[in-house]
Scaffold this active site. Structure first.
Site, short mmCIF file in Angstrom:
data_model
loop_
_atom_site.label_atom_id
_atom_site.label_comp_id
_atom_site.label_asym_id
_atom_site.label_seq_id
_atom_site.Cartn_x
_atom_site.Cartn_y
_atom_site.Cartn_z
N LYS A 161 44.55 24.85 42.31
CA LYS A 161 43.88 26.15 42.43
C LYS A 161 44.34 26.77 43.75
O LYS A 161 43.66 26.67 44.78
CB LYS A 161 42.37 25.95 42.42
CG LYS A 161 41.70 26.61 41.24
CD LYS A 161 40.25 26.28 41.16
CE LYS A 161 39.37 27.51 41.04
NZ LYS A 161 39.72 28.46 40.01
C1 LIG Z 1 43.45 29.82 36.03
C2 LIG Z 1 42.22 29.07 35.66
N1 LIG Z 1 42.24 28.30 34.56
C3 LIG Z 1 41.15 27.60 34.18
C4 LIG Z 1 39.98 27.63 34.89
C5 LIG Z 1 38.80 26.80 34.48
O1 LIG Z 1 38.62 25.73 35.38
P1 LIG Z 1 37.21 25.07 35.63
O2 LIG Z 1 36.71 24.68 34.30
O3 LIG Z 1 37.49 23.89 36.49
O4 LIG Z 1 36.37 26.09 36.28
C6 LIG Z 1 39.90 28.43 36.02
C7 LIG Z 1 38.64 28.53 36.75
O5 LIG Z 1 38.50 28.33 37.87
C8 LIG Z 1 41.06 29.15 36.43
O6 LIG Z 1 41.03 29.90 37.53
#
Ligand SMILES: Cc1ncc(COP(=O)(O)O)c(C=O)c1O
Length: 331
Positions: free
Chosen positions: A157
């Site tokens: 992230k």
């Molecule tokens: C690009 C992206 N994909 C998927 C997700 C889903 O991730 P999570 O379930 O850990 O929030 C997020 C959310 O933060 C995201 O920013």
């Protein structure tokens, strides 16, 4: 948005106004930061706030930091503890969202990842829905392609890579859609701008594998377990072609922000009946019970914020849990 009253910054909880950076900050200039997003869910009957899967979120946060060569002064346990301390200070009695950020804080010019010092902040604020209607999302296939592992690692992230998500999201919203579906560089279905994606095809639930440049979502992992163990459905991780979306009987997004949201139309084509289907509906019900601590078998994921303060020896967890809810922060 109403600003929070506090922030975890410089290793302690301080008034939000003190959590400031200068305009030369490396991460602000070059995107050299990583972040996380967690939700806290208020349970009215128990008068308790449950932080959902914090150890898993902070584990991924540390992995994202590792991708940028950051050596943080905190362990995952320290960060969970900091998050709990922050929430207790804010004293929220409603659903909220947490935003941890680790960023290269040097006020210095020069693109690189070495010889820099990271700083960690966490803020928390009340939060509701991310999408306007979680039972009827109209999505579009974006013309923007998802970042690649050999460009900016998609499984992390990473702050800078969210320009990719922002391009897709803004184009989608300006064209009248709720959300974008982004393909990866191979042309396979990847995910939404900030959420993972699932389809129901021929009775099985399918989702792209972690090697297809998705973010390794914590909600994705939760959904896979709830679908397979809770709802007894077959879940298959495999590459997905674009046109499989059009033929799917159901499609849905998962993510901390979006929670579980049914995609009922894509580029004006109805998905299945064009209304929320049984898998998405059952998963939403199970998911919301789970995150609010109402399912003993999944209580292990719900960290009570206030019980840890009231009575360290007995977390409010009828289902056990086994994870220590209250740890001291290293300063
Ligand atoms: C690009 C992206 N994909 C998927 C997700 C889903 O991730 P999570 O379930 O850990 O929030 C997020 C959310 O933060 C995201 O920013």
């Amino acid at each position: 948005m109403k600003l929070p009253r506090h922030a975890f910054f410089g290793g302690r909880v301080v008034p939000y106004a003190e959590a400031k950076v200068g305009v030369l900050t490396h991460a602000l200039n070059y995107g050299t930061g990583v972040f996380a997003g967690l939700r806290g869910y208020w349970n009215t009957e128990e008068e308790e706030l449950f932080l959902f899967r914090p150890s898993d979120h902070f584990q991924r946060f540390l992995e994202s930091a590792k991708l940028l060569g950051m050596e943080l002064a905190f362990t995952g346990e320290d960060l969970v503890s900091a998050a709990l301390e922050l929430l207790r200070t804010e004293a929220y009695r409603e659903d909220c969202y947490l935003r941890p950020l680790a960023f290269y804080a040097d006020e210095a010019i020069g693109v690189r990842l070495h010889g820099l010092t990271p700083q960690v902040s966490i803020v928390a604020f009340p939060y509701g829905q991310y999408l306007p209607d979680e039972e009827a999302v109209h999505a579009t296939i974006s013309s923007w392609r998802r970042v690649d592992d050999n460009m900016i690692p998609a499984r992390g992230k990473i702050v800078g890579s969210y320009v990719n998500s922002a391009l897709a999201k803004t184009d989608a919203q300006r064209s009248g859609f709720d959300e974008a579906i982004v393909l990866n560089a191979d042309g396979h279905v990847c995910e939404g701008s900030a959420e993972n994606l699932f389809l129901v095809r021929n009775g099985a639930v399918v989702t792209p594998p972690v090697t297809d440049n998705i973010l390794e979502g914590i909600t994705r992992r939760t959904a896979i377990e709830l679908l397979a163990d809770g709802l007894k459905l077959d879940v298959v991780e495999r590459p997905i072609d674009r046109t499989e979306i059009y033929l799917a009987s159901e499609a849905f997004f998962t993510g901390t922000g979006v929670q579980v949201a049914a995609i009922t139309r894509v580029d004006h084509r109805p998905i299945g009946t064009g209304t929320i289907g049984p898998v998405a509906r059952d998963l939403r019900r199970l998911y919301f019970d789970t995150v609010r601590g109402k399912r003993p078998e999944y209580r292990k994921w719900c960290w009570p914020v206030y019980a840890g303060e009231r009575d360290l020896a007995s977390p409010a967890s009828p289902g056990g849990g086994g994870e220590k809810p209250h740890l001291r922060v290293a300063r």
